[in-house]
Motif scaffolding. Structure first.
Motif, short mmCIF file in Angstrom:
data_model
loop_
_atom_site.label_atom_id
_atom_site.label_comp_id
_atom_site.label_asym_id
_atom_site.label_seq_id
_atom_site.Cartn_x
_atom_site.Cartn_y
_atom_site.Cartn_z
N PHE A 33 0.82 -1.22 0.00
CA PHE A 33 0.00 0.00 0.00
C PHE A 33 0.86 1.27 0.00
O PHE A 33 0.66 2.16 -0.82
CB PHE A 33 -0.92 -0.02 1.23
CG PHE A 33 -2.02 0.99 1.19
CD1 PHE A 33 -3.23 0.70 0.57
CD2 PHE A 33 -1.87 2.24 1.77
CE1 PHE A 33 -4.26 1.63 0.53
CE2 PHE A 33 -2.89 3.19 1.72
CZ PHE A 33 -4.09 2.88 1.10
N GLU A 34 1.80 1.34 0.92
CA GLU A 34 2.60 2.57 1.09
C GLU A 34 3.55 2.82 -0.08
O GLU A 34 4.12 3.90 -0.19
CB GLU A 34 3.42 2.51 2.39
CG GLU A 34 2.62 2.60 3.67
CD GLU A 34 1.95 1.28 4.06
OE1 GLU A 34 2.17 0.27 3.36
OE2 GLU A 34 1.20 1.28 5.05
N GLN A 35 3.72 1.83 -0.96
CA GLN A 35 4.66 1.99 -2.08
C GLN A 35 3.93 2.25 -3.41
O GLN A 35 4.55 2.16 -4.48
CB GLN A 35 5.53 0.73 -2.23
CG GLN A 35 6.37 0.41 -1.01
CD GLN A 35 7.51 1.38 -0.80
OE1 GLN A 35 7.73 2.28 -1.60
NE2 GLN A 35 8.23 1.23 0.30
N CYS A 36 2.66 2.58 -3.33
CA CYS A 36 1.86 2.74 -4.55
C CYS A 36 2.47 3.79 -5.49
O CYS A 36 2.59 3.58 -6.69
CB CYS A 36 0.43 3.11 -4.17
SG CYS A 36 -0.63 3.39 -5.57
N PRO A 236 -6.00 7.62 -0.07
CA PRO A 236 -5.12 8.34 0.85
C PRO A 236 -4.92 9.78 0.39
O PRO A 236 -4.95 10.06 -0.81
CB PRO A 236 -3.80 7.56 0.80
CG PRO A 236 -3.98 6.49 -0.19
CD PRO A 236 -5.36 6.49 -0.72
N GLN A 237 -4.70 10.64 1.36
CA GLN A 237 -4.55 12.06 1.01
C GLN A 237 -3.26 12.32 0.25
O GLN A 237 -2.21 11.77 0.58
CB GLN A 237 -4.60 12.89 2.27
CG GLN A 237 -5.84 13.74 2.22
CD GLN A 237 -5.85 14.87 3.17
OE1 GLN A 237 -5.34 14.74 4.27
NE2 GLN A 237 -6.44 15.95 2.74
#
Ligand SMILES: N[C@@H](CCC(=O)N[C@@H](CS)C(=O)NCC(=O)O)C(=O)O
Ligand SMILES: [Fe+2]
Length: 346
Positions: A33-36, A236-237
């Motif tokens: 997720f955090e590496q999108c 996500p923002q």
């Protein structure tokens, strides 16, 4: 075939990008997720179109980027039907073929770490993506999430060790920085299942292991049962003060068109040396000239009332200035993509 192995250092997860050079169609395995943004930047820079997102299983230690990547690209999500997750476009079963134009994967069911663990074998049998069934000199734990060491033993020996000896093994994790192995190597040297280990040896080994539960398990499991969609369904923002694209090098950038249309709302920092001639920037309001070599000492001269766009001749040096600005407390900063060479200021 285009192939990239990407790493998330927080969860020690490998994400794999596979694409066909002719069709430019791409698939991604086990995105985080955090590496999108990283993955999207690489797809953009390699001029690839993401068509398919695969997860090897329902991860317990990180949230998949499947849903998020689908929102950004329209790609389809494929996952084992066994998981029963919400939002799957292509439910996968043992012996299915799945892929994109020019890259096909054979699906092998390899349960034991979880019920729904799959391994994906490249159609020429040169690579296998084993998820957490088989790791390099290790294997996935079998002490939660329907884990079953006897099943895992059979999955590894029957479905993975039956592949050609030189088939390269790419796991979903490595906690020691190892990147790949081969079927031959693991058959010989895997300390749990290699050499002459039988099912009983393996099961006893796995039962004796004592590992702390993954730190993010309570958050990751429910989210991954939605293919990574947040509970509120919101994206996500992202920065809303500019049309920012972060490149694969991690640099937030704006294009010349955006800058031209928003000159009044930003401070423009030109970090070229005073003796650099040509490519003059005339009539730019809020223009500040501080050579990069002096920026650390003079950063206080830059007003904090507006976001800062940095520029130089080619947009390379100015990207270094972003770090200096951030350390000095500027949080809205971006580089002009391609620098003055790319900007015909009118
Ligand atoms: N320290 C990690 C542990 C992660 C973990 O338990 N990973 C699972 C895969 S989901 C595993 O099977 N690990 C095998 C091992 O650590 O040997 C965390 O907190 O996330
Ligand atoms: Fe796992």
């Amino acid at each position: 075939m285009i192939f990239r192995q990407l790493y998330d250092a927080v969860s020690s997860t490998y994400t794999y990008l596979l694409a066909d050079e002719q069709s430019r169609e791409a698939l991604i395995i086990d995105p985080v997720f955090e590496q999108c943004q990283r993955d999207l930047a690489l797809l953009r820079e390699l001029d690839l179109e993401l068509k398919l997102i695969l997860d090897t299983h329902c991860h317990a230690d990180h949230i998949t980027a499947a849903w998020l990547l689908k929102q950004k690209t329209g790609a389809s999500i494929a996952l084992s039907a066994e998981v029963g997750a919400e939002g799957v476009d292509i439910p996968l079963h043992h012996a299915d073929m799945v892929g994109v134009q020019g890259v096909q994967l054979e699906v092998r069911s390899t349960p034991g770490h979880t019920d729904g663990c799959l391994s994906f074998v490249l159609s020429d049998y040169s690579m296998v993506f084993t998820g957490d069934a088989l790791l390099i000199r290790g294997c996935g734990r079998s002490d939660f999430q329907q884990g079953d060491p006897a099943r895992l033993y059979r999955s590894i020996t029957e479905q993975i060790f039956s592949l050609p000896d030189d088939c390269a093994i790419y796991p979903a994790h490595d906690y020691n920085g190892r990147t790949r192995s081969t079927v031959c190597e693991e058959k010989l040297y895997n300390p749990r299942v290699g050499g002459n280990a039988n099912e009983r040896d393996f099961v006893q080994y796995m039962k004796a292991m004592q590992l702390p539960h993954p730190k993010k398990i309570d958050e990751a499991l429910p989210a991954n049962l939605r293919c990574g969609r947040p509970e509120d369904g919101k994206l996500p923002q992202e920065p809303d003060w500019a049309d920012i694209q972060t490149n694969f090098a991690g640099i937030p950038e704006v294009g010349p068109e955006w800058l031209e249309n928003h000159l009044a709302e930003v401070n423009v920092l030109d970090v070229r040396e005073v003796d650099e001639s040509g490519l003059a920037v005339a009539d730019v309001p809020n223009l500040i000239n501080i050579p990069l070599s002096e920026l650390r000492d003079r950063v206080a001269e830059i007003p904090t009332d507006k976001p800062v766009i940095t520029l130089c001749r080619s947009g390379k040096r100015s990207s270094l200035a972003l770090g200096v600005l951030k350390s000095a407390g500027h949080d809205k900063v971006a580089n002009l993509r391609g620098g003055l060479l790319n900007w015909q200021h009118s």
